[in-house]
Structures are given as C-alpha cells and as structure tokens.
Write a protein that holds these residues in place. Structure first.
Motif, PDB file in Angstrom:
ATOM      1  N   TYR A 149       0.227   7.401   3.961  1.00  0.00           N
ATOM      2  CA  TYR A 149       1.555   6.965   4.069  1.00  0.00           C
ATOM      3  C   TYR A 149       1.474   5.986   5.196  1.00  0.00           C
TER       4      TYR A 149
ATOM      5  N   TYR B 112       6.369  13.457  -0.903  1.00  0.00           N
ATOM      6  CA  TYR B 112       6.989  11.829  -1.114  1.00  0.00           C
ATOM      7  C   TYR B 112       7.557  11.216   0.141  1.00  0.00           C
TER       8      TYR B 112
ATOM      9  N   SER C  98       8.775  10.647   3.969  1.00  0.00           N
ATOM     10  CA  SER C  98       8.600   9.383   3.914  1.00  0.00           C
ATOM     11  C   SER C  98      10.047   8.899   5.580  1.00  0.00           C
TER      12      SER C  98
ATOM     13  N   THR D 244       6.895   5.933  -5.106  1.00  0.00           N
ATOM     14  CA  THR D 244       6.454   6.496  -3.804  1.00  0.00           C
ATOM     15  C   THR D 244       5.627   4.969  -2.951  1.00  0.00           C
TER      16      THR D 244
ATOM     17  N   TYR E 103       2.609   4.748  -0.027  1.00  0.00           N
ATOM     18  CA  TYR E 103       1.985   5.651   0.052  1.00  0.00           C
ATOM     19  C   TYR E 103       0.768   5.309  -0.836  1.00  0.00           C
TER      20      TYR E 103
ATOM     21  N   ALA F 298       0.392   8.332  -6.536  1.00  0.00           N
ATOM     22  CA  ALA F 298       1.267   9.461  -6.674  1.00  0.00           C
ATOM     23  C   ALA F 298       0.627   9.747  -7.989  1.00  0.00           C
TER      24      ALA F 298
ATOM     25  N   THR G  66      -0.451  15.611  -0.546  1.00  0.00           N
ATOM     26  CA  THR G  66      -1.260  15.297   0.624  1.00  0.00           C
ATOM     27  C   THR G  66      -0.647  16.817   1.299  1.00  0.00           C
TER      28      THR G  66
END
Length: 304
Positions: free
Chosen positions: A35, A92, A96, A229, A236, A247, A295
């Motif tokens: 991120y 995601y 965030s 995302t 990201y 993603a 992730t």
C-alpha cells in the motif's frame, strides 16, 4: 533471494493494462505488492456501464449479473462472486487508511448503449476515456466501457486486453474491456481459446457458452479489482506505478489451485454444459475469475 511470480506482459501507459500472455520472471523478494498511501474506492461505489457496439440481451445479462453479484445480492451457492469480492475487500479495502470505513457496496447506477459507434470502430485510449466521461460518473464512481467484437482499440491483443484509468480531478475511475473472439482470442480469450504460443492444450469450455464475453469477463474482473484498489495509481501496487502489478494482475493466469504457466489450475466444470468456472453469480451465470493477490500470505488466493 528471488521469488518466482506469474505476471502479465505490460506496457507503461497512462492507464494500467492487462494482457493474459504468460511468462515466468524473477521478482526480487523485497519487491512486494504494498500500500502506497493513496485513495481507494470504497463505501457505495456507483457503476456506470457503456455498451459500445452491439451486445445481445444475454451478453449484457452476463456482465450485469457479475456486477450485481459482487455485493448487492446475497447468494448461498459456493464458490460465489461475492466470495471473490470479499477477498478484495478484506485484503485491500478494509485495511486502507484512505477507505471510508465499513462495507463497500457495488451499485449499478446506469447503462447506456452506443450501437451506432459514435466515435467509429477504431478507438484510441483517449476516446475510451471520452466514452467513460460521457457516462456522467459521480465522484467515487466506476465506469465500465465495453466494446463489441468489431471494435478495434489501440493496442488490443498486441499489448493489452483491457485497462483502467481515472479522472483524478473528478474523482472517478473507469475500466475498459473488449470482446476478443474475432480479433485476438489467443491473447485475450485464453483459457477459452488456444494461446498464440506455448502449450496448445484443449481450451476450457466457456462457462456461459460465449468465448468472447466470457473471456472479456476475465479481463473485466481484473480491471475492476485494479480500479477499486488502485484507482489513481498511488494505492496498492507492485513495481513501477505506470506499469504496475495489482490485486489480480499480480496473479496472471491463476484461476485454481495447482496453476502454472499455460495451465489455469484445477477449476470446476459444469457437468451439463462442460463450461469451466470458479464462481457462481446470483443470477445463475458462472464465471472464471482471476486469483487475488493476498498480501497477508503473501501469495495468490483462489476460490477453488
């Protein structure tokens, strides 16, 4: 130390792009999808669809069912489109710092058809953006521009199968995907068509019996994930921001467990139609959705 990662061949463009021709590359272990502090799309995301060209009622239903199945309609069958979306949300959006907080809902706002090809049958990327802007999107919204098999888009099949971008000033994102059945099925309708190079195994059956639209849905799902995302290219991603892995593009060609270059993985097969899928929509349509890069593992998360 290096890790082996499946990626898409990509080109540095103003908008991120997708191409499902696979190669094996070595990525530094420290270069992970992370991120970068930018905004994501969250909360209620209105979706505006632009149908550029001729699409049948059933083809439109395949796309609309997917959009509405992400968050709008509860669905008990598994694996489901909603489960795929929940991975994106949990990995995601919910983590965030730029998200609105709470659940994110994808809401179909409007549809517009341009069957007369108002900009012609050969589009530049600027014209794709023009079509998106013409949908009148709101801040925080997402426009989907879909082109029929007769429309040529700059780089379609040679460097991209789809793309996403944004109008940062207006605060909305857009994504484009095209029906590749006539133009470049080996590049953009795999694994429902034989690839242009590599192993020439028998293609998988298209889950809804439409090679072009089912292939388009693979691209569209990946572009929706990237647009949500990483809408403004600062959220990201992995690698260079103008040619980043996101993603789903970080898991190119991965659809089921045991996937490797040229093999989509162990996916489900409809015993009646022979169509291959890994997700069911609320309206009964089935989809082959790309894996989502988790992730937390790190690694590619599949539904089957």
């Amino acid at each position: 130390m290096v890790t082996t990662t499946l990626i898409l061949l990509s080109l540095a463009r103003p908008s991120l792009c997708q191409r499902r021709e696979l190669e094996l590359v070595e990525t530094p272990a420290g270069d992970q999808l992370t991120y970068h502090g930018g905004a994501v799309l969250s909360g209620d995301i209105p979706v505006f669809i632009v149908w550029y060209g001729s699409f049948s009622a059933e083809q439109k239903a395949i796309v609309v069912d997917f959009i509405e199945s992400l968050t709008s309609k509860p669905h008990s069958a598994t694996p489901s489109v909603a489960q795929w979306w929940s991975t994106i949300h949990n990995v995601y959006l919910s983590t965030s710092t730029a998200a609105a907080g709470g659940d994110t809902r994808i809401l179909l706002a409007s549809q517009a058809s341009d069957e007369q090809y108002s900009l012609g049958k050969s589009l530049t990327l600027d014209q794709v953006f023009q079509l998106a802007a013409g949908a009148g999107p709101r801040k925080g919204g997402l426009v989907l521009v879909l082109t029929d098999p007769g429309v040529v888009v700059d780089g379609f099949g040679s460097v991209r199968c789809g793309l996403h971008g944004a109008d940062a000033g207006a605060g909305y994102a857009y994504a484009w995907a095209g029906d590749a059945e006539r133009q470049c099925p080996g590049q953009c309708a795999w694994p429902f068509a034989k690839p242009s190079y590599g192993p020439q195994d028998k293609p998988l059956g298209a889950p809804n019996g439409d090679v072009g639209v089912d292939g388009m849905m693979v691209t569209l799902a990946s572009m929706v994930a990237g647009a949500v995302t990483n809408p403004f290219r600062d959220a990201y991603y992995q690698g260079e921001k103008d040619a980043a892995l996101e993603a789903c593009t970080a898991c190119a060609g991965v659809y089921g467990s045991g996937s490797y270059p040229g093999y989509a993985g162990d996916v489900l097969v409809d015993k009646d139609t022979g169509g291959s899928y890994n997700a069911i929509g609320a309206g009964g349509h089935k989809y082959l959705l790309p894996a989502v890069y988790d992730t937390g593992k790190p690694g590619c998360s599949t539904l089957v």
